[in-house]
Design a protein around this motif. Structure first.
Motif, short mmCIF file in Angstrom:
data_model
loop_
_atom_site.label_atom_id
_atom_site.label_comp_id
_atom_site.label_asym_id
_atom_site.label_seq_id
_atom_site.Cartn_x
_atom_site.Cartn_y
_atom_site.Cartn_z
N ARG A 86 1.52 3.20 2.25
CA ARG A 86 2.30 3.34 3.48
C ARG A 86 3.46 2.34 3.53
O ARG A 86 4.14 2.21 4.54
N CYS B 281 -2.68 3.06 6.76
CA CYS B 281 -3.52 3.38 5.59
C CYS B 281 -4.99 3.13 5.88
O CYS B 281 -5.86 3.59 5.15
N ARG C 31 -6.64 0.24 5.73
CA ARG C 31 -7.28 -0.89 5.05
C ARG C 31 -7.58 -2.03 6.03
O ARG C 31 -6.79 -2.30 6.93
N HIS D 221 -0.42 -5.94 1.98
CA HIS D 221 -1.76 -6.38 2.38
C HIS D 221 -2.19 -7.57 1.53
O HIS D 221 -1.92 -7.59 0.33
N ASN E 117 3.28 -1.00 3.42
CA ASN E 117 3.01 -2.31 4.02
C ASN E 117 2.32 -3.25 3.03
O ASN E 117 1.56 -2.80 2.17
N CYS F 208 -2.19 -1.22 9.86
CA CYS F 208 -1.47 -0.29 8.98
C CYS F 208 -2.14 1.09 9.04
O CYS F 208 -3.36 1.20 9.11
N CYS G 134 0.85 -1.20 0.00
CA CYS G 134 0.00 0.00 0.00
C CYS G 134 0.88 1.25 0.00
O CYS G 134 2.11 1.15 0.07
ZN LIG Z 1 -1.56 -0.22 4.40
#
Ligand SMILES: [Zn+2]
Length: 456
Positions: free
Chosen positions: A281, A335, A337, A285, A283, A333, A279
């Motif tokens: 950020r 973000c 999500r 997923h 990380n 995270c 993503c």
């Molecule tokens: Zn994320």
């Protein structure tokens, strides 16, 4: 859409765009219950409409993924025709895929009376374990839309939309091209395919000319490109770097980052589907908007995924146990999500080495990530290495170095510390000469050829 093999380019673009918009903005779940409700609805449809069309599943009464019999690569290959909805035999698919590979012309397709054009390809597994994939045109377009939606940073999206700018330029390094990737080409996307059969260095000039905005390649290739960039031979400045097809190891990541001043992102994709993405950020997923994941736990944080891909309609990937080890990230995270966050893709299950516990004699797993961290402590630092376990014998291949004996001693000390920490018996260590693997073959730094004889 399936029923008509001849579809206009406009309809194709529209279909791809629809999936792009859906995956980028509509299927971005921030609440876990909403994500699970979406999965439930899609799985119900999958059980009703898709699974019964493959003869293996036709007479099974199934209502939930946990009722599906397990499958893996061996089963998929052994019962290929029964596990796809187009009734294509393994021989048919293999002949076509091999022809494409030999001629390096990756355009041939199978024409199916009702499903239209089917793309066949070979996955780049280790030799002898290569998988076959089969996708319809509709799946191919959906895949392209989702891939772009999940991986394209906003800055590069603008490059496509603002027609007065230069089209988005992507350099794509792979062992074999496929129709799948050509799907991404368009007037606004200039897609350069680089065939790994010819190596990396040969392409320096072509890359300097292309000046790609985005670079997509396995980590071993990205590493070589990073070295060429540092030598000043390569002068590209990609804004986005995607690592594909192999595990991105921390030392390679650092080198790529240093050379291009960009953090490489990852896509975790295999014959089995589009499994995870990085993503904004940074990380990873799991792609849970298309795939239902069950987790076969190896310890508190590591698991082997078992996947049911409800977005695939031609080749059935249902309750398929992957050979990969994933490590979960416990903190959410930033973000937002709801899709599970992964700390690392550690490698394959056959990369878990084992040593007997000093206390009980039972086999204790030494995960690849732990071993990699130990090897990062070695001084002088290692560019490359290979560790192979055969029972209690570990062979460690190291590249030539002027301080070879010092380096060997440092490896010995690092592994001794690791064994003390895990309270396991130290294996017999021997050293060999490291040899580079040909480009396009998967690099395996750690491999368990033969596990230890476990105590009962
Ligand atoms: Zn994320």
């Amino acid at each position: 859409m399936n029923k008509s093999p001849r579809i206009s380019a406009f309809t194709e673009k529209w279909f791809m765009l629809r999936h792009f918009v859906q995956a980028r903005w509509c299927l971005r779940f921030t609440r876990r219950d909403q994500l699970e409700a979406w999965q439930k609805k899609n799985l119900a449809d999958y059980f009703k409409r898709i699974l019964p069309r493959a003869s293996y599943y036709a007479n099974l009464k199934l209502g939930h993924p946990e009722q599906i019999p397990f499958m893996d690569k061996a089963k998929m290959m052994a019962e290929f025709a029964a596990r796809n909805t187009a009734n294509i035999t393994k021989e048919e698919a293999q002949t076509l895929a091999l022809q494409a590979e030999q001629s390096r012309d990756f355009s041939p397709i199978l024409l199916h009376p009702t499903l239209g054009e089917l793309t066949v390809g070979l996955s780049s597994g280790t030799s002898g374990h290569r998988g076959l994939f089969l996708v319809s045109r509709e799946e191919r377009l959906r895949w392209a839309g989702i891939l772009l939606a999940k991986t394209l940073p906003t800055a590069l999206l603008k490059q496509i939309i603002f027609f007065w700018r230069r089209p988005l330029s992507i350099a794509f390094f792979l062992r074999a091209n496929s129709n799948l990737y050509n799907t991404l080409s368009s007037r606004r996307i200039d897609f350069g395919f680089y065939d790994l059969v010819q190596g990396v260095d040969a392409y320096t000039e072509k890359l300097n000319q292309q000046q790609p905005h985005a670079l997509v390649a396995p980590p071993t290739v990205l590493k070589r490109l990073a070295e060429l960039r540092m030598k000043g031979v390569l002068n590209i400045q990609p804004q986005h770097i995607l690592s594909v097809a192999e595990v991105l190891e921390p030392d390679d990541k650092q080198l790529i980052e240093a050379a291009f001043a960009r953090t490489p992102h990852q896509i975790y994709q295999a014959t089995e589907g589009f499994l995870a993405y990085t993503c904004e950020r940074g990380n990873l997923h799991l792609n849970e908007a298309q795939i239902y994941f069950e987790k076969d736990w190896l310890d508190e944080t590591r698991f082997q995924p078992v996947i049911t891909d409800f977005s695939r309609t031609t080749q059935i990937i249902a309750r398929y146990k992957l050979n990969d080890i994933l490590q979960i990230k416990k903190t959410p995270c930033a973000c937002g999500r709801a899709e599970t966050t992964i700390a690392a893709i550690e490698g394959r299950a056959d990369q878990i080495l084992q040593l007997p516990s000093l206390e009980t004699g039972n086999a204790i797993p030494i995960f690849p990530d732990i071993l990699r961290r130990a090897m990062m402590m070695v001084n002088p630092a290692l560019d490359e290495y290979r560790i192979e376990q055969k029972n209690m014998q570990w062979t460690i291949d190291l590249p030539n170095h002027e301080n070879q004996s010092e380096q060997q001693q440092s490896v010995r000390e690092a592994l001794t510390r690791l064994c003390t920490q895990f309270q396991v018996q130290l294996p017999q260590l021997s050293f060999g000469n490291w040899q580079p693997v040909p480009l396009g073959t998967k690099r395996r730094r750690i491999i368990c050829e033969e596990s230890i004889q476990c105590m009962p």
